[in-house]
Design an enzyme around this catalytic site. Structure first.
Site, PDB file in Angstrom:
ATOM      1  N   SER A 104       1.896  -4.358  -6.059  1.00  0.00           N
ATOM      2  CA  SER A 104       0.831  -5.141  -5.449  1.00  0.00           C
ATOM      3  C   SER A 104       1.248  -6.587  -5.198  1.00  0.00           C
ATOM      4  O   SER A 104       2.194  -6.858  -4.473  1.00  0.00           O
ATOM      5  CB  SER A 104      -0.414  -5.052  -6.340  1.00  0.00           C
ATOM      6  OG  SER A 104      -1.541  -5.580  -5.709  1.00  0.00           O
ATOM      7  N   ASP A 246      -1.879  -8.905   0.302  1.00  0.00           N
ATOM      8  CA  ASP A 246      -0.870  -8.930  -0.756  1.00  0.00           C
ATOM      9  C   ASP A 246       0.169  -7.852  -0.440  1.00  0.00           C
ATOM     10  O   ASP A 246       0.142  -7.240   0.631  1.00  0.00           O
ATOM     11  CB  ASP A 246      -1.495  -8.728  -2.130  1.00  0.00           C
ATOM     12  CG  ASP A 246      -2.250  -7.407  -2.252  1.00  0.00           C
ATOM     13  OD1 ASP A 246      -2.618  -6.840  -1.207  1.00  0.00           O
ATOM     14  OD2 ASP A 246      -2.471  -6.949  -3.382  1.00  0.00           O
ATOM     15  N   ASP A 248       0.833  -4.782  -1.239  1.00  0.00           N
ATOM     16  CA  ASP A 248       0.484  -3.408  -0.861  1.00  0.00           C
ATOM     17  C   ASP A 248      -0.761  -3.345   0.005  1.00  0.00           C
ATOM     18  O   ASP A 248      -1.239  -2.269   0.326  1.00  0.00           O
ATOM     19  CB  ASP A 248       0.330  -2.528  -2.098  1.00  0.00           C
ATOM     20  CG  ASP A 248      -0.903  -2.864  -2.928  1.00  0.00           C
ATOM     21  OD1 ASP A 248      -1.377  -4.016  -2.851  1.00  0.00           O
ATOM     22  OD2 ASP A 248      -1.381  -1.986  -3.675  1.00  0.00           O
ATOM     23  N   ASP A 250      -3.949  -3.987  -0.380  1.00  0.00           N
ATOM     24  CA  ASP A 250      -5.286  -3.554  -0.790  1.00  0.00           C
ATOM     25  C   ASP A 250      -6.213  -4.757  -0.974  1.00  0.00           C
ATOM     26  O   ASP A 250      -7.375  -4.604  -1.324  1.00  0.00           O
ATOM     27  CB  ASP A 250      -5.251  -2.679  -2.046  1.00  0.00           C
ATOM     28  CG  ASP A 250      -4.732  -3.404  -3.282  1.00  0.00           C
ATOM     29  OD1 ASP A 250      -4.268  -4.562  -3.167  1.00  0.00           O
ATOM     30  OD2 ASP A 250      -4.771  -2.806  -4.381  1.00  0.00           O
TER      31      ASP A 250
END
Length: 452
Positions: A104, A246, A248, A250
């Site tokens: 992340s 960010d 990833d 999400d």
């Protein structure tokens, strides 16, 4: 051995904490728990596997794929895609489960393994416990039952994942973005291709930064944890807004035309009113966490929207939403869940929906976000204390009561013990920043005195 699963999968420094051996073993254990391999005669389970661009994702993906195939699971490798894309594809392709390799917003040396159950949903605690127990059992010596011959899993690349996910985003967008100029900061991460493609197809004029991942630069001075470059770019290019993801993707944070930050609470407030207007805010309720700014709760109450608060972590927000049928929830950090269109936080979807609101109303982001005023919030970490006694210390309770009486209805206090360290987090909100700092300092001293 301590618990492997944290708040969002298994995470650590790649090739030190998170090794290829660990990734392989966890994958085999997950195959037995999530796909129940060996349980149903003739059943060939399938898993979707994706990753962010980190260099370590290459060998960790190989380990995960090897583990799954060795357990008899057919693997669809979707390559570098956002976490919410892997969750979406897990559901739409009818896979038994999904695996995402990402840490992340963490720095590049870290990586993580995150599993999604059938339908693309995050795992409940009991499923994580079963995977970890099974992994530990075999790590200490009990051999796996392994298929042979035609029973081993087959591996293929699924290149259609990118287009299917972008098409999904386009299908749920309520209106086009023609006339908007948007700066996108992709954090050199998993959405470096997806997000620009989606905004362009939706009609926006885009400027991209942080969209050249090389495996080593993910989250490096860019993205949702480093908004400086995005703020400057929005002002420089005269854009209507900026969107930051960010690693990833999400998460979504935003920047208005003046370069001012618009956080997850403000985005939630804007989307809540938009969804209510469109008839999509079920039960007239939005879900946040106990860390949501008091200004958010006050604004929603003023607008007649109910706020339900959960523990910190998007998984707890999602649990509440699913249990009670709510449509919108999220965190100040930018995890926003629009449950009718996603099973997890989706930064690209959130950014598109926010931009769509600007396009539909003709209003500026500063105007829309002005529905709430963020109260000054001070957070102090108090280390080397007995966090287990936060709820039972009479002296600490007296200090909190005194602080709450001083702040009245325009402020609040929250003490949160860390889940992993001998640490207590003191959070104070007040209408005045100096008052917030003063009260936070006194409470930090009280924590040291009572729990040290």
């Amino acid at each position: 051995m301590g618990r492997l699963f944290g708040t969002d999968g298994v995470r650590g420094v790649a090739n030190a904490d998170l090794t290829a051996e660990l990734a392989l073993g966890l994958s085999v254990a997950a195959a037995h728990v999530l796909a129940e391999v060996g349980t149903f005669e003739g059943h060939r389970p399938t898993a979707v596997v994706g990753r962010d661009p980190r260099a370590s994702g290459e060998f960790l993906e190989a380990a995960v794929v090897a583990g799954l195939a060795s357990a008899g699971v057919d693997v669809l490798r979707v390559g570098v895609l956002p976490t919410p894309a892997v969750a979406y594809l897990t559901g739409v392709l009818g896979a038994d489960f999904g695996v995402m390799l990402s840490a992340s917003h963490n720095a590049m040396p870290d990586n993580g393994v995150k599993f999604f159950a059938r339908g693309g949903h995050k795992l409940a605690d009991d499923l994580e416990d079963r995977i970890e127990t099974l992994y530990d059992k075999h790590r200490t010596g009990e051999p796996w039952e392994r298929p042979t011959g035609g029973g081993v899993g087959r591996v293929r690349t699924y290149d259609e994942g990118f287009d299917r996910y972008v098409a999904h985003l386009m299908a749920v967008l309520p209106n086009r973005l023609d006339g908007l100029k948007v700066v996108l900061d992709e954090a050199h991460g998993a959405a470096a291709r997806v997000s620009p493609e989606a905004f362009t197809r939706a009609g926006a004029e885009i400027v991209t930064i942080g969209a050249e991942p090389n495996g080593l630069n993910i989250n490096e001075d860019c993205g949702s944890t480093h908004l400086g470059r995005l703020k400057a770019a929005v002002v420089e290019h005269g854009a209507d807004l900026g969107i930051a993801h960010d690693g990833d993707a999400d998460r979504c944070l935003a920047v208005d035309a003046s370069g001012a930050e618009v956080d997850g609470d403000q985005i939630l407030a804007v989307l809540a009113l938009a969804m209510r207007e469109q008839g999509g805010l079920r039960h007239n309720t939005v879900v946040g966490t106990v860390m949501a700014n008091l200004g958010f709760k006050m604004a929603m109450e003023r607008e007649g929207v109910t706020v339900v608060q959960t523990g910190v972590g998007d998984r707890y927000v999602l649990e509440s939403m699913k249990e009670h049928g709510y449509a919108l929830g999220g965190e100040q950090s930018g995890h926003v869940i629009i449950l009718d269109h996603a099973t997890t936080g989706d930064g690209t979807l959130t950014g598109l929906m926010l931009a769509a609101r600007l396009a539909a109303t003709g209003r500026t982001l500063a105007d829309l976000a002005g529905v709430m005023r963020r109260l000054p919030q001070v957070l102090v970490n108090v280390p080397d204390v007995d966090r287990s006694r936060v709820a039972t210390s009479a002296d600490l309770a007296a200090a909190v009561t005194e602080a709450e009486a001083e702040l009245g209805s325009t402020g609040r206090v929250l003490l949160r013990p860390s889940g992993t360290e001998p640490l207590v987090r003191v959070m104070v909100e007040a209408a005045d920043i100096d008052q917030a700092r003063s009260v936070a300092a006194r409470l930090a001293d009280a924590v040291k005195s009572a729990l040290g």
